[in-house]
Design a protein around this motif. Sequence first.
Motif, PDB file in Angstrom:
ATOM      1  N   PRO A 217       0.792  -1.241   0.000  1.00 53.45           N
ATOM      2  CA  PRO A 217       0.000   0.000   0.000  1.00 53.45           C
ATOM      3  C   PRO A 217       0.816   1.279   0.000  1.00 53.45           C
ATOM      4  O   PRO A 217       0.239   2.367  -0.128  1.00 53.45           O
ATOM      5  N   ARG A 218       2.134   1.215   0.124  1.00 52.26           N
ATOM      6  CA  ARG A 218       2.899   2.462   0.214  1.00 52.26           C
ATOM      7  C   ARG A 218       2.906   3.194  -1.127  1.00 52.26           C
ATOM      8  O   ARG A 218       3.123   2.604  -2.184  1.00 52.26           O
ATOM      9  N   VAL A 219       2.677   4.491  -1.058  1.00 53.18           N
ATOM     10  CA  VAL A 219       2.657   5.336  -2.249  1.00 53.18           C
ATOM     11  C   VAL A 219       4.101   5.709  -2.600  1.00 53.18           C
ATOM     12  O   VAL A 219       4.843   6.198  -1.735  1.00 53.18           O
ATOM     13  N   PRO A 220       4.524   5.489  -3.839  1.00 52.88           N
ATOM     14  CA  PRO A 220       5.892   5.859  -4.228  1.00 52.88           C
ATOM     15  C   PRO A 220       6.126   7.356  -4.070  1.00 52.88           C
ATOM     16  O   PRO A 220       5.236   8.177  -4.308  1.00 52.88           O
ATOM     17  N   VAL A 221       7.337   7.715  -3.672  1.00 51.13           N
ATOM     18  CA  VAL A 221       7.686   9.127  -3.523  1.00 51.13           C
ATOM     19  C   VAL A 221       7.510   9.860  -4.852  1.00 51.13           C
ATOM     20  O   VAL A 221       7.106  11.032  -4.887  1.00 51.13           O
ATOM     21  N   SER A 222       7.760   9.162  -5.958  1.00 48.78           N
ATOM     22  CA  SER A 222       7.598   9.792  -7.272  1.00 48.78           C
ATOM     23  C   SER A 222       6.159  10.219  -7.515  1.00 48.78           C
ATOM     24  O   SER A 222       5.898  11.255  -8.147  1.00 48.78           O
ATOM     25  N   ALA A 223       5.201   9.430  -7.000  1.00 50.54           N
ATOM     26  CA  ALA A 223       3.787   9.780  -7.162  1.00 50.54           C
ATOM     27  C   ALA A 223       3.435  11.023  -6.345  1.00 50.54           C
ATOM     28  O   ALA A 223       2.623  11.858  -6.771  1.00 50.54           O
ATOM     29  N   LEU A 224       4.048  11.163  -5.172  1.00 49.90           N
ATOM     30  CA  LEU A 224       3.825  12.348  -4.352  1.00 49.90           C
ATOM     31  C   LEU A 224       4.361  13.589  -5.054  1.00 49.90           C
ATOM     32  O   LEU A 224       3.685  14.626  -5.111  1.00 49.90           O
ATOM     33  N   LYS A 225       5.559  13.486  -5.584  1.00 46.20           N
ATOM     34  CA  LYS A 225       6.161  14.623  -6.287  1.00 46.20           C
ATOM     35  C   LYS A 225       5.352  15.002  -7.521  1.00 46.20           C
ATOM     36  O   LYS A 225       5.147  16.184  -7.809  1.00 46.20           O
ATOM     37  N   GLN A 226       4.885  13.993  -8.249  1.00 49.11           N
ATOM     38  CA  GLN A 226       4.092  14.259  -9.449  1.00 49.11           C
ATOM     39  C   GLN A 226       2.784  14.954  -9.096  1.00 49.11           C
ATOM     40  O   GLN A 226       2.355  15.890  -9.782  1.00 49.11           O
ATOM     41  N   ALA A 227       2.146  14.499  -8.028  1.00 46.60           N
ATOM     42  CA  ALA A 227       0.879  15.119  -7.612  1.00 46.60           C
ATOM     43  C   ALA A 227       1.082  16.580  -7.264  1.00 46.60           C
ATOM     44  O   ALA A 227       0.243  17.432  -7.602  1.00 46.60           O
ATOM     45  N   LEU A 228       2.187  16.896  -6.602  1.00 50.15           N
ATOM     46  CA  LEU A 228       2.443  18.294  -6.248  1.00 50.15           C
ATOM     47  C   LEU A 228       2.743  19.117  -7.494  1.00 50.15           C
ATOM     48  O   LEU A 228       2.276  20.258  -7.624  1.00 50.15           O
ATOM     49  N   THR A 229       3.480  18.552  -8.423  1.00 47.86           N
ATOM     50  CA  THR A 229       3.793  19.261  -9.671  1.00 47.86           C
ATOM     51  C   THR A 229       2.536  19.578 -10.458  1.00 47.86           C
ATOM     52  O   THR A 229       2.411  20.658 -11.055  1.00 47.86           O
ATOM     53  N   GLU A 230       1.575  18.649 -10.459  1.00 52.87           N
ATOM     54  CA  GLU A 230       0.358  18.810 -11.252  1.00 52.87           C
ATOM     55  C   GLU A 230      -0.773  19.504 -10.496  1.00 52.87           C
ATOM     56  O   GLU A 230      -1.859  19.708 -11.048  1.00 52.87           O
ATOM     57  N   LEU A 231      -0.537  19.881  -9.258  1.00 52.34           N
ATOM     58  CA  LEU A 231      -1.580  20.526  -8.460  1.00 52.34           C
ATOM     59  C   LEU A 231      -1.931  21.888  -9.049  1.00 52.34           C
ATOM     60  O   LEU A 231      -1.037  22.679  -9.405  1.00 52.34           O
TER      61      LEU A 231
END
Length: 452
Positions: free
Chosen positions: A77-91
């Motif tokens: 279930p752990r969310v990859p750090v890359s997904a967190l960074k991408q979400a912030l970039t696309e916010l």
Amino acid sequence: MTSQTAPVTFDAFRTIDLRGAKLSAAELRAAMPRSSAASFESVAGRVEEILDSVRTRGFAALSELAERFDGVEQSHPRVPVSALKQALTELAPEVRAALEESIERARTFAQAQKPEDVTVDIRPGAVLTHRWVPVGRAGLYVPGGLAVLASSVVMNVVPAQAAGVESIAIASPPQKEFGGQPHPVILAAAALLGIDEVYAIGGAQAIAAFAYGVHGDADKAPIEPVNVVTGPGNIYVATAKRLVRGVVGIDAEAGTTEIAVLADDTAQPRLIAADLISQAEHDPNAASVLVTPSEELAAAVRAELSVQVAVTRHRERVETALSGPQSGVILVNDIEQGIAVCDAYAAEHLEIHTAEAATVGARVRNAGAVFVGEYSPVSLGDYCAGSNHVLPTAGTPAFASGLGVHTFLRSMQVIDYSAEALREVAGHVVNLARAEDLPGHGDAVKVRFDQH
């Protein structure tokens, strides 16, 4: 949002008339509107099964529950750090700006809450210190069902960081439409706050994973247990928190949202109606309650509800909440009785729409948060007031507090006596030890002064 034509009265918003009633404290509490749809007792058995399954079967149970409740396949279930960074970039820039403002205001208030250590010299050489220490690790739950509560990331994380918690993890339900990850705005909010340990786990199973931890193996990194679990959620989340209390600390049982409004004939019906709707849109079991001595105001609020509910986006959900046994008008003799009713109800959110609202609000004892005057709506507190929106519900504000820096701190007492300071009180220790038939306690003091 108002209409130029006479609206139809919102009759489903029921009335409890307490005028002239002489009720004991217990009878008054029993008269309060509460939901009959779900209670801790009704779901406890199912929640216990989930907790036990995660505790004993770990990742296998989490995967099964993710498929069962969220419709997603999940290996870890752990969310990859890359997904967190991408979400912030696309916010979206405007959402980022709103989150940043919310964070700044919440951090200002949270930092001011941190208590100072206190050191007292009881006698010469007898020094006591009351020391505040942050918990080592916190597990923060962020709902993601009917509403995507990215603001709850802010409300959970900011006070934990202000308290000095070194290890912070977030759990939020996986979303099928986002590839089994939590909603991107939730991920972006976590990244904005510097949190990189995020899990796609929802409901009671998230609370279990945090409370008990999940053992890893060669292919799966473990989920380390936490010291404190915080965050709002539905009845399953709130029940899970109740059941793991003692294994871990919890903030409070922050379940389905509720609002009470104490108002007199100076209040504006359209504002009250809008605020009742704002919380009713959270959940069909949300509670919206108006306490007033004015029949005219109650009628006017019903009329406004008819107009505003008809055009609100989540109309069906709102109508269900407002029509439920947990919602309605409570008629009282006067504001004095209204305050007593509000204390008996102990609302998560209490708005004061009266003359001298600040004075009235200051007299309330039981509420998660009090919103004073017509320019302090609950939705302000949900996002950008600087206060915290993770608050106790279902009457528990009578003894529980909202989430704050204190949630993530524990106090330690440090005792530092010199030989002379101990000698001064040694006889009293020995005499009390004898009185309690615990002579070893006294001997532990006397031995320090025995001549060898």
